[in-house]
Design a protein around this motif. Sequence first.
Motif, PDB file in Angstrom:
ATOM      1  N   ASP A  44       0.874  -0.957  -0.024  1.00 44.94           N
ATOM      2  CA  ASP A  44       0.027  -0.008   0.027  1.00 44.94           C
ATOM      3  C   ASP A  44       0.842   1.328   0.026  1.00 44.94           C
ATOM      4  N   PRO A  45       0.590   2.249  -0.438  1.00 47.56           N
ATOM      5  CA  PRO A  45       1.020   3.535  -0.608  1.00 47.56           C
ATOM      6  C   PRO A  45       1.493   3.995   0.856  1.00 47.56           C
ATOM      7  N   ASP A  46       0.651   3.576   2.062  1.00 50.66           N
ATOM      8  CA  ASP A  46       1.105   3.891   3.382  1.00 50.66           C
ATOM      9  C   ASP A  46       2.448   3.111   3.621  1.00 50.66           C
ATOM     10  N   ASP A  47       2.736   1.908   3.118  1.00 47.13           N
ATOM     11  CA  ASP A  47       3.927   0.978   3.561  1.00 47.13           C
ATOM     12  C   ASP A  47       4.819   1.802   2.786  1.00 47.13           C
ATOM     13  N   ILE A  48       4.857   2.407   1.755  1.00 48.38           N
ATOM     14  CA  ILE A  48       5.929   2.720   0.770  1.00 48.38           C
ATOM     15  C   ILE A  48       6.372   4.200   1.489  1.00 48.38           C
ATOM     16  N   VAL A  49       5.604   4.761   2.087  1.00 51.15           N
ATOM     17  CA  VAL A  49       6.170   6.077   2.508  1.00 51.15           C
ATOM     18  C   VAL A  49       6.401   6.157   4.131  1.00 51.15           C
ATOM     19  N   VAL A  82      -1.275   6.849  -8.339  1.00 53.04           N
ATOM     20  CA  VAL A  82      -1.539   6.650  -6.945  1.00 53.04           C
ATOM     21  C   VAL A  82      -0.932   7.820  -6.452  1.00 53.04           C
ATOM     22  N   ASN A  83      -1.656   8.273  -5.256  1.00 55.61           N
ATOM     23  CA  ASN A  83      -0.750   9.406  -4.509  1.00 55.61           C
ATOM     24  C   ASN A  83      -0.876   8.991  -2.996  1.00 55.61           C
ATOM     25  N   PRO A  84       0.227   8.993  -2.148  1.00 53.17           N
ATOM     26  CA  PRO A  84       0.239   8.341  -1.170  1.00 53.17           C
ATOM     27  C   PRO A  84      -0.523   9.296   0.200  1.00 53.17           C
ATOM     28  N   LEU A  85      -0.703  10.512  -0.369  1.00 54.30           N
ATOM     29  CA  LEU A  85      -1.323  11.519   0.532  1.00 54.30           C
ATOM     30  C   LEU A  85      -2.928  11.561   0.446  1.00 54.30           C
ATOM     31  N   SER A 124       9.867   4.192  -8.858  1.00 51.52           N
ATOM     32  CA  SER A 124       9.910   4.296  -7.423  1.00 51.52           C
ATOM     33  C   SER A 124      10.122   5.693  -7.186  1.00 51.52           C
ATOM     34  N   THR A 125      10.519   6.110  -5.996  1.00 51.95           N
ATOM     35  CA  THR A 125      11.007   7.628  -5.586  1.00 51.95           C
ATOM     36  C   THR A 125       9.882   8.709  -5.466  1.00 51.95           C
ATOM     37  N   VAL A 126       8.917   8.560  -6.587  1.00 52.55           N
ATOM     38  CA  VAL A 126       7.831   9.616  -6.354  1.00 52.55           C
ATOM     39  C   VAL A 126       6.934   9.437  -5.267  1.00 52.55           C
ATOM     40  N   PRO A 127       6.572   8.391  -4.851  1.00 54.43           N
ATOM     41  CA  PRO A 127       5.772   8.438  -3.614  1.00 54.43           C
ATOM     42  C   PRO A 127       6.342   8.972  -2.295  1.00 54.43           C
ATOM     43  N   GLU A 128       7.586   8.593  -2.281  1.00 54.75           N
ATOM     44  CA  GLU A 128       8.398   8.980  -1.146  1.00 54.75           C
ATOM     45  C   GLU A 128       8.761  10.454  -1.260  1.00 54.75           C
ATOM     46  N   VAL A 129       8.946  10.906  -2.404  1.00 56.19           N
ATOM     47  CA  VAL A 129       9.128  12.473  -2.437  1.00 56.19           C
ATOM     48  C   VAL A 129       8.084  13.151  -2.302  1.00 56.19           C
TER      49      VAL A 129
END
Length: 268
Positions: A86-91, A135-138, A206-211
């Motif tokens: 899930d995006p939550d896990d990624i960030v 997807v957007n983690p926010l 990768s990278t974009v969700p974290e950024v």
Amino acid sequence: MFSGFEERVKRAVKSVREVESVSPQLGIILGSGLGDFIDRFSGREIPYTKIDGFPLPTVEGHRGTLKINPSAAVLAGRFHYYEGYDPDDIVLPIFLLHGLGVRTLIVTNAAGAVNPEYKPGELVLIRDHINLMGVNPLRGPNIADLGPRFPDMSEVYGLQLRQLVKSISKQSYREGVYAAFQGPCYETPAEIRMAAAFGADLVGMSTVPEVIAAAYLGIKVIGISCVTNMAAGILEQPLSHEEVVATGKKVAPQLAELITSILNNLSG
Ligand code: HPA
């Protein structure tokens, strides 16, 4: 972020705090096969298995460990959307770093070159990104204590930091726009032509969700892509994961040197 995420972050921070009290200002995320730097970095090592609520990376070449000292916190092993997280896990790692005191983040990745002038083995500074992941983690309830509902993204990869990296390096680095696809398949030649038409120089998964999470939290970002291959359709040959891994391995020592000089400069 889903409701309950803030608690998840607090638990992760607490499990690190139970064994380590330092609060480094700099965070570093090492991409697939680019983990060399962590061996040159001394600090307390905390495997992801010891961090409450942390998932485990499934990709080979990702170790799944945090190393931390008073100057920096280094994460070797990230979570990709294509692995099924899930995006939550990624960030979560970004929120953990923020909770530990990190205010500047170096993110690294392996990327395909859309820009035909780039060469495999080259390191490129990320100037901006395009989120093609869908997807957007926010997404979800906003945690008003941590960041704004509608974060500004106009200068996420800060100009001053890019200039600093250039000024401390013996070598000159090009700057490029990174487009993130979901993966796990590599792109088609038509998708790469689309990315080029959109203004992308690099593609990756990768990278974009974290950024996005870092921008939300007010963390400044330095992005470094390691060009591991020319993107699909640029050369008349198929893409191979083995090629990506082999080139990543070759460049890893140079990347480790660059990260070391940024670290020395920012903490000195
Ligand atoms: N596409 C997507 N991700 C990648 C590539 C690519 O060509 N190379 C390394 N990661």
